[in-house]
Design an enzyme around this catalytic site. Sequence first.
Site, PDB file in Angstrom:
ATOM      1  N   ASP A 172       6.510  -9.925   3.834  1.00 36.84           N
ATOM      2  CA  ASP A 172       7.271  -8.677   3.724  1.00 36.84           C
ATOM      3  C   ASP A 172       8.737  -8.916   4.072  1.00 36.84           C
ATOM      4  OD1 ASP A 172       7.496  -5.618   3.701  1.00 36.84           O
ATOM      5  OD2 ASP A 172       8.120  -6.098   5.736  1.00 36.84           O
TER       6      ASP A 172
ATOM      7  N   GLU B 235       2.212  -9.758  -0.602  1.00 38.57           N
ATOM      8  CA  GLU B 235       3.139 -10.133   0.468  1.00 38.57           C
ATOM      9  C   GLU B 235       2.639 -11.367   1.208  1.00 38.57           C
ATOM     10  OE1 GLU B 235       5.260  -5.884   1.610  1.00 38.57           O
ATOM     11  OE2 GLU B 235       3.481  -6.499   2.726  1.00 38.57           O
TER      12      GLU B 235
END
Length: 229
Positions: free
Chosen positions: A44, A116
């Site tokens: 992320d 992610e």
Amino acid sequence: MSNSLDRLERKLGYTFKDRDLMVLALTHRSYAGRNNERLEFLGDAILNFVIGEALFHHFPQAREGQLSRLRARLVKGETLALLARGFEVGDYLRLGSGELKSGGFRRESILADAMEALIGAIYLDTGMDSARERIIAWLGPQLRELTPVDTNKDPKTRLQEFLQSRGCDLPRYEVVDIQGEPHCRTFFVDCEVALLSDKTHGHGGSRRIAEQVAAAAALVALGVENGHD
């Protein structure tokens, strides 16, 4: 399993040197043992940096708030889940039996988290250049379609998109007071956001306007906008 992961690597356009990293990135927390949450956290951060860097260079005249809103559109869960479905990532996820039975391999949040985690795994496998190259390859078409005009959305929409990009619950609005005569009322609204300890407030001549003001205040409190964009 090895042949299956070979197929996924071809779809991703990346071959792992350490296959264990790939397997871990595809392991949901419902599965026994280690899971992909730490890789998701890392991915992320990398995703936000790479997209932020790309937008900075792609839109040299855009203001900070505009860049933040454009980034939120690209890194939101919906976009990542769409990518994951294109790569058929759900077919390769390791899920606990309960999550598997409930269709977790189709769930947007799980797919977005896996993307992610894969970004984090690629970074650990061969470094930042590889992670950047894959992110731009995957999201390049969406990036090229963006214009600063895309940021001309009302505060409620911008707040919702930002929260969705972080996997957070949607904001809650509550009318806390109405003052004035029926023909000239002022509405007072609170906006509650999970990421903020305090509610933000807004008031206006209609409930909608008051909610927009409260949403704008929330964006400033979150540090997404500075109040002058």
